[in-house]
Design an enzyme around this catalytic site. Structure first.
Site, PDB file in Angstrom:
ATOM      1  N   TYR A   1       0.865  -1.194   0.000  1.00 32.97           N
ATOM      2  CA  TYR A   1       0.000   0.000   0.000  1.00 32.97           C
ATOM      3  C   TYR A   1       0.888   1.225   0.000  1.00 32.97           C
ATOM      4  O   TYR A   1       2.084   1.146   0.296  1.00 32.97           O
ATOM      5  CB  TYR A   1      -0.941   0.006   1.205  1.00 32.97           C
ATOM      6  N   CYS A   2       0.270   2.392  -0.342  1.00 31.36           N
ATOM      7  CA  CYS A   2       1.051   3.620  -0.320  1.00 31.36           C
ATOM      8  C   CYS A   2       0.172   4.796   0.099  1.00 31.36           C
ATOM      9  O   CYS A   2      -0.455   4.749   1.148  1.00 31.36           O
ATOM     10  CB  CYS A   2       1.769   3.849  -1.628  1.00 31.36           C
ATOM     11  N   ARG A   3       0.121   5.848  -0.736  1.00 32.25           N
ATOM     12  CA  ARG A   3      -0.506   7.086  -0.256  1.00 32.25           C
ATOM     13  C   ARG A   3      -2.014   7.124  -0.447  1.00 32.25           C
ATOM     14  O   ARG A   3      -2.719   7.792   0.298  1.00 32.25           O
ATOM     15  CB  ARG A   3       0.099   8.289  -0.983  1.00 32.25           C
TER      16      ARG A   3
ATOM     17  N   PHE B   1      -2.877   4.966   3.127  1.00 30.59           N
ATOM     18  CA  PHE B   1      -2.820   5.087   4.574  1.00 30.59           C
ATOM     19  C   PHE B   1      -3.855   6.061   5.141  1.00 30.59           C
ATOM     20  O   PHE B   1      -4.523   5.735   6.132  1.00 30.59           O
ATOM     21  CB  PHE B   1      -1.404   5.477   5.023  1.00 30.59           C
TER      22      PHE B   1
ATOM     23  N   CYS C   1      -2.031   6.534  -6.116  1.00 28.16           N
ATOM     24  CA  CYS C   1      -0.597   6.618  -5.877  1.00 28.16           C
ATOM     25  C   CYS C   1       0.036   5.458  -6.638  1.00 28.16           C
ATOM     26  O   CYS C   1      -0.417   4.320  -6.556  1.00 28.16           O
ATOM     27  CB  CYS C   1      -0.328   6.505  -4.376  1.00 28.16           C
TER      28      CYS C   1
END
Lengths: 223, 223
Positions: free
Chosen positions: B177-179, B207, B183
């Site tokens: 996962y990221c932003r 997140f 993303c």
DNA sequence: CAACTATTCAAGTGATAACTTGAATATGTG
DNA sequence: CACATATTCAAGTTATCACTTGAATAGTTG
């Protein structure tokens, strides 16, 4: 990487939805359509704009997917594309109220001096309705009441409110509601009722917000 | 009645909040600030704009109450004014995805060919984390991981991902996962991991959305 | 306090938006 | 099919917006 242009295009497209709500006239339109479908002419009248200009605003909202249209004979009716659009508008209003200082001043200027117009939250109203503790008046035009209203509400459009008032119990509290937090009808109603010596407050939201929150409503039978 | 002008002013003011999000560049800024504070220069770099132009966008967002600024020495750091602003942006994205057909095409163009990049919902991930069933990688820059991350996640910024990959179990599934949903890091990560023969999917949100939903996180101790 | 860095302000330019006016289209009616 | 009504389209005007450039301000460091 060539993703620069793609990123710009993606965010431009996402932002264009916000931009569609970023005109006061289109915001008024969405606020109105949260009540239900309206023809172009009705919308134009409500927002005090020419039919041509209103039509262009509506086409833009339709291009951005916020509203959909349906032709019925010679008229075209517009409505919100989904419940989610009404929520979007509610969140915009909420952020504006929390973070833009001038909003409350402008709201006072529009709704009239609000001193003396106390508000009831939806939560408190639902409780008191369950206890049969309160008289609830829907002060929107009767057609809107017929399309759907809070369970237990009685229709009392402003023009008829004065005569309805005389039939109301003087000891129970009265609550008025209308289209939304920035709809003048409920404020006008509360002032009128208080002038007649009745105990009256307004619901701090309108019918669309009440329904979206999943609280009890009575809606028109789909014929 | 004189309320015509007052109504226009009120809705213009409410709509101005939406208008602030109605520029692709400002949308990128809000999307970025949902990760946490950034200096003007960092923001300018991230959105590929001049510092002067970025500063003007930031001032406008600040005037509309969407962001707040804090001076630290010679730098000024901007952040979202409240969690509610992040939610507003999430709702805008959601409506855009549901109602604007071109968005998914543009998202593919930006994120790269998504065939083969499967997604996991937050709900499913939380369940599987509870069962210890999955390896979770935070593929954002390490500073962002340190500021706060999903409970149980391991930091694996893209530049280091290749070496981390070799230490991962080949039988358990990996989730990156990221932003946020737009993303690129997580998509890039999944492609890299799959090329190495690992089972990998991406979380369909980022997140900020995870945290706003009240799911378990680990955040930096406020010193 | 001079030199430096980060940010903001001010002025200017080309593109876009909102609204007006008048014509075009589409549907329903005698 | 002429006629009326509701809506949309097209062209034109004025205001606003996004970005650039260059100067001004504020804080930091030697």
């Amino acid at each position: 990487m060539a993703s620069g242009a793609a990123k710009v295009a993606l965010f431009d497209s996402l932002a264009s939805v916000a931009q569609a709500l970023g005109s006061g006239r289109r915001a008024e339109i969405v606020d109105l359509l949260a009540q239900g479908e309206r023809s172009v002419e009705e919308i134009a009248t409500e927002i005090s704009q020419s039919v041509a200009n209103t039509s262009q605003h509506l086409r833009l909202l339709a291009r951005k997917g916020l509203v959909r249209s349906r032709r019925d004979g010679t008229r075209v009716f517009y409505g919100l594309a989904s419940e989610r659009v009404g929520e979007l508008w509610a969140v915009v209003r909420d952020v504006a109220v929390r973070h833009v200082a001038e909003v409350s001043g402008l709201a006072d200027a529009y709704l009239g001096e609000r001193a003396g117009v106390e508000q009831v939250s939806a939560e408190e109203l639902e409780e008191r309705l369950a206890r049969g503790d309160v008289v609830l008046l829907d002060v929107r035009p009767e057609l809107e009441y017929r399309a759907g209203h809070i369970a237990g509400a009685r229709s009392a459009p402003l023009p008829r409110l004065a005569s309805v008032a005389s039939t109301l119990p003087r000891r129970r509290e009265i609550v008025a509601y209308c289209r939304g937090p920035y709809c003048v009808y409920a404020d006008d109603a509360v002032r009128l009722l208080r002038d007649q010596g009745l105990k009256a407050r307004r619901l701090d939201v309108g019918f669309p917000e009440w329904r979206r929150a999943g609280r009890p409503v009575e809606v028109e039978a789909t014929s």
